[in-house]
Design an enzyme around this catalytic site. Structure first.
Site, PDB file in Angstrom:
ATOM      1  N   HIS A 297       0.566  -1.874   0.117  1.00 41.77           N
ATOM      2  CA  HIS A 297       0.331  -0.201  -0.651  1.00 41.77           C
ATOM      3  C   HIS A 297       0.900   1.449  -0.268  1.00 41.77           C
ATOM      4  CE1 HIS A 297       0.862   0.812   4.433  1.00 41.77           C
ATOM      5  NE2 HIS A 297       0.392  -0.416   4.761  1.00 41.77           N
TER       6      HIS A 297
ATOM      7  N   CYS B 194       2.942  -5.316   6.507  1.00 42.55           N
ATOM      8  CA  CYS B 194       2.957  -4.935   4.792  1.00 42.55           C
ATOM      9  C   CYS B 194       3.902  -4.131   4.668  1.00 42.55           C
ATOM     10  CB  CYS B 194       1.862  -3.505   5.578  1.00 42.55           C
ATOM     11  SG  CYS B 194       0.012  -4.054   5.623  1.00 42.55           S
TER      12      CYS B 194
END
Length: 207
Positions: A162, A178
């Site tokens: 992301h 992440c």
């Protein structure tokens, strides 16, 4: 005799200066680690400036030589290198600089992109709330959202590739597992890969 003493003195001074000059290149393990890991609080609502999003040259997207048996279109993450590679074929890949999980949150494996989302909402995981209890439990997508401009969801896990509203974290180990890119770069990657794309996460290039 005086000349010999002067020569010897100059040699000692030169050696001392050489040691001082070389000192920054011989970091202790703790110092080396601190250059790769940051203790970072999320900053919901903060919108970085264009200058802040201008990454050092090595972390900007660029074509590189990359040897792999993975098919064209595969994403390969090298956690220890802080790079994400999008395989292009003919020994080439597009390399992006990324931020990765900090100690205790790094992982490796094989997944696929299960979903894509523009300007995703943000729901901080419980462990992040525990560390930063003042964080909102929910934040709608937008320029100040810590999830950034785009998200690529990995399988049925909590992990994503992301964007970020903290460009300074690129190249460091900061997340809860992440992988983050600056918004400009994640928008570029998002446009290049479809749902179903194979994602290989490796701790090092040799694995």
């Amino acid at each position: 005799m005086k000349r010999n003493r002067l020569t010897a003195g100059l040699a000692v001074v030169g050696l001392a200066l050489a040691v001082i000059a070389a000192a920054p290149f011989f970091a202790t393990p703790g110092e080396a680690k601190s250059r790769k890991e940051l203790v970072v609080d999320e900053q919901p609502g903060y919108v970085p400036t264009p200058e802040e999003e201008m990454l050092p040259a090595q972390y900007r997207p660029q074509p590189v030589f990359f040897r792999t048996n993975e098919p064209v279109g595969t994403i390969i993450v090298h956690t220890n290198e802080r790079f994400l590679y999008l395989v292009q074929g003919n020994g080439q890949a597009i390399r992006y600089g990324i931020g990765v999980g900090r100690d205790g949150f790094q992982w490796q494996g094989l997944l696929k992109i299960s979903r894509k989302q523009e300007w995703p909402d943000w729901r901080p995981p419980p462990e992040m709330i525990q560390r930063q209890p003042y964080l909102p439990r929910f934040m709608a997508g937008g320029p100040g959202n810590p999830m950034g401009a785009r998200a690529l969801y990995l399988g049925d896990t909590v992990y994503r590739i992301h964007g970020t509203n903290q460009p300074r974290t690129i190249g460091h180990a900061v997340s809860s597992g992440c992988f983050r890119l600056v918004n400009r770069d994640v928008i570029d990657l998002f446009a290049r890969v479809p749902v179903g794309t194979k994602v290989v996460v490796r701790q090092s290039a040799s694995l």
